[in-house]
Design a protein around this motif. Sequence first.
Motif, PDB file in Angstrom:
ATOM      1  N   ALA A  20      16.566   8.089  -2.707  1.00 10.42           N
ATOM      2  CA  ALA A  20      15.434   8.978  -2.429  1.00 10.42           C
ATOM      3  C   ALA A  20      14.681   8.525  -1.187  1.00 10.42           C
ATOM      4  O   ALA A  20      14.702   7.347  -0.810  1.00 10.42           O
ATOM      5  CB  ALA A  20      14.480   9.020  -3.615  1.00 10.42           C
ATOM      6  N   LEU A  21      14.018   9.490  -0.563  1.00  6.03           N
ATOM      7  CA  LEU A  21      13.049   9.231   0.494  1.00  6.03           C
ATOM      8  C   LEU A  21      11.693   9.724   0.009  1.00  6.03           C
ATOM      9  O   LEU A  21      11.599  10.800  -0.602  1.00  6.03           O
ATOM     10  CB  LEU A  21      13.423   9.970   1.774  1.00  6.03           C
ATOM     11  CG  LEU A  21      14.728   9.581   2.454  1.00  6.03           C
ATOM     12  CD1 LEU A  21      15.066  10.603   3.547  1.00  6.03           C
ATOM     13  CD2 LEU A  21      14.636   8.180   3.041  1.00  6.03           C
TER      14      LEU A  21
ATOM     15  N   TRP B 174       3.592  -1.720  -2.218  1.00  8.18           N
ATOM     16  CA  TRP B 174       4.060  -0.348  -2.066  1.00  8.18           C
ATOM     17  C   TRP B 174       4.772   0.149  -3.318  1.00  8.18           C
ATOM     18  O   TRP B 174       4.776   1.352  -3.597  1.00  8.18           O
ATOM     19  CB  TRP B 174       4.980  -0.237  -0.861  1.00  8.18           C
ATOM     20  CG  TRP B 174       4.272  -0.340   0.457  1.00  8.18           C
ATOM     21  CD1 TRP B 174       4.519  -1.234   1.456  1.00  8.18           C
ATOM     22  CD2 TRP B 174       3.206   0.492   0.927  1.00  8.18           C
ATOM     23  NE1 TRP B 174       3.670  -1.024   2.518  1.00  8.18           N
ATOM     24  CE2 TRP B 174       2.862   0.040   2.226  1.00  8.18           C
ATOM     25  CE3 TRP B 174       2.505   1.581   0.388  1.00  8.18           C
ATOM     26  CZ2 TRP B 174       1.846   0.626   2.976  1.00  8.18           C
ATOM     27  CZ3 TRP B 174       1.504   2.169   1.140  1.00  8.18           C
ATOM     28  CH2 TRP B 174       1.175   1.702   2.413  1.00  8.18           C
ATOM     29  N   GLU B 175       5.348  -0.770  -4.098  1.00  6.96           N
ATOM     30  CA  GLU B 175       6.034  -0.347  -5.330  1.00  6.96           C
ATOM     31  C   GLU B 175       5.082   0.363  -6.285  1.00  6.96           C
ATOM     32  O   GLU B 175       5.499   1.266  -7.029  1.00  6.96           O
ATOM     33  CB  GLU B 175       6.649  -1.566  -6.028  1.00  6.96           C
ATOM     34  CG  GLU B 175       7.855  -2.157  -5.324  1.00  6.96           C
ATOM     35  CD  GLU B 175       7.486  -3.035  -4.143  1.00  6.96           C
ATOM     36  OE1 GLU B 175       8.415  -3.470  -3.416  1.00  6.96           O
ATOM     37  OE2 GLU B 175       6.275  -3.288  -3.930  1.00  6.96           O
ATOM     38  N   GLU B 176       3.794  -0.041  -6.272  1.00  4.15           N
ATOM     39  CA  GLU B 176       2.818   0.579  -7.180  1.00  4.15           C
ATOM     40  C   GLU B 176       2.495   2.013  -6.797  1.00  4.15           C
ATOM     41  O   GLU B 176       1.964   2.776  -7.606  1.00  4.15           O
ATOM     42  CB  GLU B 176       1.530  -0.256  -7.224  1.00  4.15           C
ATOM     43  CG  GLU B 176       1.593  -1.465  -8.133  1.00  4.15           C
ATOM     44  CD  GLU B 176       2.482  -2.567  -7.574  1.00  4.15           C
ATOM     45  OE1 GLU B 176       3.087  -3.307  -8.374  1.00  4.15           O
ATOM     46  OE2 GLU B 176       2.587  -2.696  -6.331  1.00  4.15           O
ATOM     47  N   THR B 177       2.789   2.392  -5.586  1.00  2.00           N
ATOM     48  CA  THR B 177       2.661   3.785  -5.173  1.00  2.00           C
ATOM     49  C   THR B 177       3.988   4.519  -5.293  1.00  2.00           C
ATOM     50  O   THR B 177       4.070   5.607  -5.880  1.00  2.00           O
ATOM     51  CB  THR B 177       2.162   3.875  -3.708  1.00  2.00           C
ATOM     52  OG1 THR B 177       0.808   3.426  -3.639  1.00  2.00           O
ATOM     53  CG2 THR B 177       2.229   5.306  -3.188  1.00  2.00           C
ATOM     54  N   VAL B 178       5.032   3.928  -4.755  1.00  2.00           N
ATOM     55  CA  VAL B 178       6.287   4.659  -4.577  1.00  2.00           C
ATOM     56  C   VAL B 178       7.059   4.844  -5.877  1.00  2.00           C
ATOM     57  O   VAL B 178       7.541   5.946  -6.173  1.00  2.00           O
ATOM     58  CB  VAL B 178       7.166   3.954  -3.522  1.00  2.00           C
ATOM     59  CG1 VAL B 178       8.501   4.665  -3.369  1.00  2.00           C
ATOM     60  CG2 VAL B 178       6.429   3.888  -2.191  1.00  2.00           C
ATOM     61  N   LEU B 179       7.202   3.789  -6.676  1.00  2.00           N
ATOM     62  CA  LEU B 179       8.026   3.919  -7.879  1.00  2.00           C
ATOM     63  C   LEU B 179       7.427   4.877  -8.904  1.00  2.00           C
ATOM     64  O   LEU B 179       8.179   5.665  -9.506  1.00  2.00           O
ATOM     65  CB  LEU B 179       8.285   2.541  -8.482  1.00  2.00           C
ATOM     66  CG  LEU B 179       9.177   1.618  -7.637  1.00  2.00           C
ATOM     67  CD1 LEU B 179       9.410   0.288  -8.338  1.00  2.00           C
ATOM     68  CD2 LEU B 179      10.507   2.296  -7.301  1.00  2.00           C
ATOM     69  N   PRO B 180       6.092   4.877  -9.140  1.00  2.00           N
ATOM     70  CA  PRO B 180       5.553   5.915 -10.024  1.00  2.00           C
ATOM     71  C   PRO B 180       5.790   7.328  -9.508  1.00  2.00           C
ATOM     72  O   PRO B 180       6.013   8.254 -10.297  1.00  2.00           O
ATOM     73  CB  PRO B 180       4.059   5.581 -10.084  1.00  2.00           C
ATOM     74  CG  PRO B 180       3.984   4.131  -9.811  1.00  2.00           C
ATOM     75  CD  PRO B 180       5.068   3.885  -8.797  1.00  2.00           C
TER      76      PRO B 180
ATOM     77  N   VAL C  39      14.139   4.539  -1.000  1.00  2.00           N
ATOM     78  CA  VAL C  39      14.246   3.996  -2.358  1.00  2.00           C
ATOM     79  C   VAL C  39      15.720   3.948  -2.741  1.00  2.00           C
ATOM     80  O   VAL C  39      16.427   4.957  -2.650  1.00  2.00           O
ATOM     81  CB  VAL C  39      13.453   4.844  -3.372  1.00  2.00           C
ATOM     82  CG1 VAL C  39      13.493   4.194  -4.748  1.00  2.00           C
ATOM     83  CG2 VAL C  39      12.005   5.031  -2.908  1.00  2.00           C
ATOM     84  N   TYR C  40      16.162   2.771  -3.171  1.00  2.00           N
ATOM     85  CA  TYR C  40      17.576   2.548  -3.451  1.00  2.00           C
ATOM     86  C   TYR C  40      17.874   2.682  -4.943  1.00  2.00           C
ATOM     87  O   TYR C  40      16.967   2.780  -5.772  1.00  2.00           O
ATOM     88  CB  TYR C  40      17.995   1.183  -2.904  1.00  2.00           C
ATOM     89  CG  TYR C  40      18.015   1.168  -1.386  1.00  2.00           C
ATOM     90  CD1 TYR C  40      19.177   1.454  -0.680  1.00  2.00           C
ATOM     91  CD2 TYR C  40      16.845   0.927  -0.662  1.00  2.00           C
ATOM     92  CE1 TYR C  40      19.190   1.478   0.709  1.00  2.00           C
ATOM     93  CE2 TYR C  40      16.851   0.949   0.732  1.00  2.00           C
ATOM     94  CZ  TYR C  40      18.020   1.231   1.403  1.00  2.00           C
ATOM     95  OH  TYR C  40      18.032   1.271   2.778  1.00  2.00           O
ATOM     96  N   GLU C  41      19.170   2.692  -5.267  1.00  2.00           N
ATOM     97  CA  GLU C  41      19.608   2.917  -6.640  1.00  2.00           C
ATOM     98  C   GLU C  41      19.007   1.905  -7.620  1.00  2.00           C
ATOM     99  O   GLU C  41      18.776   2.215  -8.787  1.00  2.00           O
ATOM    100  CB  GLU C  41      21.133   2.865  -6.722  1.00  2.00           C
ATOM    101  CG  GLU C  41      21.843   3.994  -5.979  1.00  2.00           C
ATOM    102  CD  GLU C  41      21.724   5.339  -6.676  1.00  2.00           C
ATOM    103  OE1 GLU C  41      21.098   5.427  -7.757  1.00  2.00           O
ATOM    104  OE2 GLU C  41      22.244   6.327  -6.135  1.00  2.00           O
ATOM    105  N   ASP C  42      18.754   0.676  -7.150  1.00  2.00           N
ATOM    106  CA  ASP C  42      18.179  -0.351  -8.027  1.00  2.00           C
ATOM    107  C   ASP C  42      16.660  -0.384  -7.978  1.00  2.00           C
ATOM    108  O   ASP C  42      16.037  -1.346  -8.432  1.00  2.00           O
ATOM    109  CB  ASP C  42      18.743  -1.731  -7.667  1.00  2.00           C
ATOM    110  CG  ASP C  42      18.357  -2.174  -6.252  1.00  2.00           C
ATOM    111  OD1 ASP C  42      17.743  -1.369  -5.524  1.00  2.00           O
ATOM    112  OD2 ASP C  42      18.662  -3.325  -5.895  1.00  2.00           O
TER     113      ASP C  42
END
Length: 280
Positions: free
Chosen positions: A210-211, A231-237, A125-128
């Motif tokens: 982050a990892l 994957w954003e719906e899992t990872v970003l939350p 996961v990157y800064e943006d």
Amino acid sequence: MKLECISIKGTGNTNEDAYVISQADQVYAVIDGVSSLVPYENRFGQTGGAIAAELVKRKLEIMPPDAVLSDYLTFVNEKLREVMRESEIDWKQKEALWGAACAVVRVKEQHIEYAQTGDCMIFAVYEDDTVRPLTFPQVSLLEQNAIARWEDGIREGLSTRAELHERCKDILIHNRYQANESGGYGVLNGDAACADFIEYGRINRIGLKALVLATDGLFMPRPTGGKGPGWEETVLPIVHKGLQRYTDELIALENNDPECIRYARFKKSDDKTGIVVNLR
């Protein structure tokens, strides 16, 4: 560096997941035990999946600092074979083998090393907030056939998870025979062919904040008949809310769908294990 970790039992009798946090060597891993379809428990009540996951965990915790991750997983796979041989597991029955999916990372000053097998996942996961999957859930392509039949059963009026699971049982057994086979998926199950299916690599840390490592029980499920979440719906939350809150919300969703009708899946609630390594 800040860490978050969670490991929660699903609807099974035991948690067949495991994890590794070795801060001295900056090694982190999530492990998803794969129980045999032929029932097995040792004298301590551990299933084959739990035994396999624990073995992978123990071996990763003592991994030499200079070990190549992919080579070391091959070594662990050989050790798993030895343990199954001692327990007189029938090698001709792939559905009788114990197994483990695994995702492991080693954090270096300028780069990240990783290796994976099965459907455990690693995300950068990157800064943006760009989410970069470093791995692929290798079992997912095969499971699509079983999920499609599950959804057909729902449309035909089946209303319990037990009925739906029985409808898909032959596909699930067939899928087990695709382990470490061309067109199938990789998994640590003692088969020497596993070495050809381990995915591995290295990325640099530029812009990385982050990892996220996760077993498949943490993936946000797809609504029946609908399009699957990205994957954003899992990872970003997970990154924004934290692992505990995300997991609590996911379990609430599962509890509101105990027969797996609104969200087609094989278990009401799978074991859930995740690690967030915050690099900033």
